[in-house]
Design a protein around this motif. Structure first.
Motif, PDB file in Angstrom:
ATOM      1  N   THR A   1       3.564  49.038  54.307  1.00  0.00           N
ATOM      2  CA  THR A   1       4.957  48.968  53.893  1.00  0.00           C
ATOM      3  C   THR A   1       5.802  49.409  55.080  1.00  0.00           C
ATOM      4  O   THR A   1       5.522  50.455  55.685  1.00  0.00           O
TER       5      THR A   1
ATOM      6  N   LYS B   1       2.981  42.480  39.848  1.00  0.00           N
ATOM      7  CA  LYS B   1       2.550  43.634  40.628  1.00  0.00           C
ATOM      8  C   LYS B   1       3.611  44.170  41.576  1.00  0.00           C
ATOM      9  O   LYS B   1       3.675  45.356  41.823  1.00  0.00           O
ATOM     10  N   ASN B   2       4.434  43.290  42.166  1.00  0.00           N
ATOM     11  CA  ASN B   2       5.421  43.714  43.156  1.00  0.00           C
ATOM     12  C   ASN B   2       6.823  43.367  42.688  1.00  0.00           C
ATOM     13  O   ASN B   2       7.035  42.351  42.019  1.00  0.00           O
TER      14      ASN B   2
ATOM     15  N   SER C   1       9.140  42.168  44.486  1.00  0.00           N
ATOM     16  CA  SER C   1       9.522  40.884  45.061  1.00  0.00           C
ATOM     17  C   SER C   1       9.024  39.716  44.223  1.00  0.00           C
ATOM     18  O   SER C   1       9.673  38.667  44.164  1.00  0.00           O
ATOM     19  N   ASP C   2       7.851  39.875  43.594  1.00  0.00           N
ATOM     20  CA  ASP C   2       7.365  38.815  42.707  1.00  0.00           C
ATOM     21  C   ASP C   2       8.404  38.495  41.641  1.00  0.00           C
ATOM     22  O   ASP C   2       8.661  37.330  41.316  1.00  0.00           O
TER      23      ASP C   2
ATOM     24  N   PRO D   1       0.436  49.990  40.469  1.00  0.00           N
ATOM     25  CA  PRO D   1       1.170  48.771  40.799  1.00  0.00           C
ATOM     26  C   PRO D   1       1.527  47.958  39.563  1.00  0.00           C
ATOM     27  O   PRO D   1       0.657  47.374  38.906  1.00  0.00           O
TER      28      PRO D   1
ATOM     29  N   SER E   1       5.120  45.611  37.965  1.00  0.00           N
ATOM     30  CA  SER E   1       6.523  45.204  37.952  1.00  0.00           C
ATOM     31  C   SER E   1       6.729  44.311  36.738  1.00  0.00           C
ATOM     32  O   SER E   1       5.769  43.937  36.052  1.00  0.00           O
TER      33      SER E   1
END
Length: 444
Positions: free
Chosen positions: A24, A117-118, A120-121, A259, A261
């Motif tokens: 990161t 998971k993220n 940004s996804d 993790p 999202s």
């Protein structure tokens, strides 16, 4: 004085194997004083230990993802019980239903949710969905630091190499006129923003005005709840401020560091990625690891903690004591105009200024350096529910000693002779300089 010998050795080896030496950019060694970037081994509560044996009170807590504290027992126990029966399967599990029910009970403005998971996804999935709904391509983003690693956003940052021109435009926070101008001059698919940040609260009527402008121009409204979710309130900024978005994106603190999202929103839009539609389907989110059981079990334990205890109240209590303590120290030492702790009490930042009163990376680095040497680790003063009064007292004491050094550097007119190594640099910048590393010697 702490030693960083092993940390520096491991960091050097990471740089040889991992671009940037971290997975990161915000965790990179260039975000910390040179030669004093700890490599961590473990943590518990609000404390962490590095591979040289140094102990720190940690702030930022996993880039704001850990609100309950490291190793929070109910989360650890829930995950341990669950993964003993499998982690990933070829069909949905009942756990996915239970987690979705839990999420939607906290976020009453949403009808449906899909896990990933993220962060940004989910922001990219929201943009894709908005483009499908409206038939438009251009995205309007607020002038806030970060929304996605994907092309539609990174293309407008300093690290845009390798990215084609992006149909993304910006508007100013708390400025309805700037948003109206964008919406009137472009065919906008969606408007995306954080409702609030550490240093900025929405002006009276701003969010309501954004909602009205989106409705008038046929653009979808997307709230980024990565930071506000589980830190401003359990139901995020939309619960606190009372404005309903079309879609919202969640992550970070959902699962206390595990993790996870989520994309949430109105049924009429979310179903375009499902099976109850006659329209062309949207490839919304389809991830192998989105529904894995460890993170969903962690999330459910987090939800229970928010229902049965008051993590936000504890974060805010710790933050208030910390801000009051450090600001009092700065005033006592005579540098209150140069060193300040500001922001929402659950999401504090420290401001560092040079002798002329300008924001300064060198003075910021000096402050970080002096805190590290006194057992405090953090690029900010973002607290968790695990920060105790003793942790805060330790930090204020460390800040007192750091502030004395800071004052001497101000009186000197620069950090020369006080700072070891080069100053930190912005994480998103065009060139590796000013923290470029030497090339690896060629073997013969």
């Amino acid at each position: 004085m702490p030693e960083f010998t092993r940390s520096n050795d491991v960091q050097d080896r990471l740089h040889r194997l991992v671009p940037g030496g971290a997975h990161t950019y915000a965790r990179g060694a260039d975000q910390y004083p040179e030669g004093k970037a700890p490599i961590l081994l473990r943590g518990y509560g609000a404390r962490v230990w590095d591979c040289d044996g140094n102990e720190y009170v940690e702030y930022g807590m996993g880039l704001r993802s850990v609100t309950l504290g490291h190793g929070y027992p109910p989360v650890v126990e829930a995950v341990t019980r669950t993964i003993a029966h499998g982690v990933n399967f070829s069909r949905p599990t009942e756990l996915e239903l239970l987690a979705a029910q839990d999420f939607l009970s906290l976020v009453p403005h949403a009808d449906m949710v899909k896990f990933a998971k993220n962060g940004s996804d989910t922001t990219t999935a929201a943009v894709r969905l908005a483009r499908a709904v409206t038939g438009r391509e251009t995205v309007a983003v607020c002038d806030q630091p970060f929304f996605s690693v994907d092309d539609w956003f990174i293309g407008i940052t300093e690290m845009s190499a390798g990215i084609p021109a992006s149909p993304t435009v910006q508007f100013r926070y708390n400025d309805l006129g700037s948003l109206a101008e964008v919406l009137e001059s472009e065919d906008i698919a969606c408007v995306i923003l954080e409702q609030a940040t550490a240093l900025a609260e929405p002006a009276l009527g701003f969010l309501e005005g954004v909602r009205a402008l989106c409705d008038r121009h046929g653009a979808l409204l997307i709230f980024d709840e990565m930071i506000t979710g589980f830190r401003w309130s359990p139901g995020g900024g939309q619960q606190l401020y009372g404005v309903r978005p079309d879609l919202s994106c969640w992550g970070k603190a959902m699962a206390n560091g595990f993790p996870l999202s989520a994309l949430a929103g109105k049924r009429e839009y979310m179903e375009l990625g499902g099976l109850r539609t006659d329209a062309d389907r949207v490839f919304l989110l389809s991830t192998t690891h989105g529904p894995e059981t460890a993170s969903l079990a962690a999330f459910r334990a987090v939800v229970e903690a928010y229902r049965s205890t008051d993590p936000i109240g504890r974060m805010e209590h710790a933050g208030r004591r910390l801000a009051e303590g450090v600001n009092a120290v700065a005033a006592e030492i005579g540098i209150a105009d140069h060193l300040q702790v500001r922001g929402r009490s659950s999401c504090l930042v420290f401001l560092t200024k040079d002798p002329e009163g300008n924001p300064s990376q060198p003075y910021r680095t000096l402050f970080l350096q002096e805190l590290l040497e006194r057992g405090v680790l953090g690029q900010s003063f973002v607290t968790s529910a695990a920060h105790t009064d003793a942790d805060i007292d330790h930090t204020v004491d460390a800040c007192r000693e750091a502030a004395i050094v800071y004052r001497k550097a101000l009186e000197h007119g620069s950090v020369d002779g006080f700072l070891t190594g080069r100053p930190v640099a912005p994480a998103l910048r065009r060139q590796a300089a000013p923290r470029r590393l030497p090339d690896i010697p060629t073997r013969r």
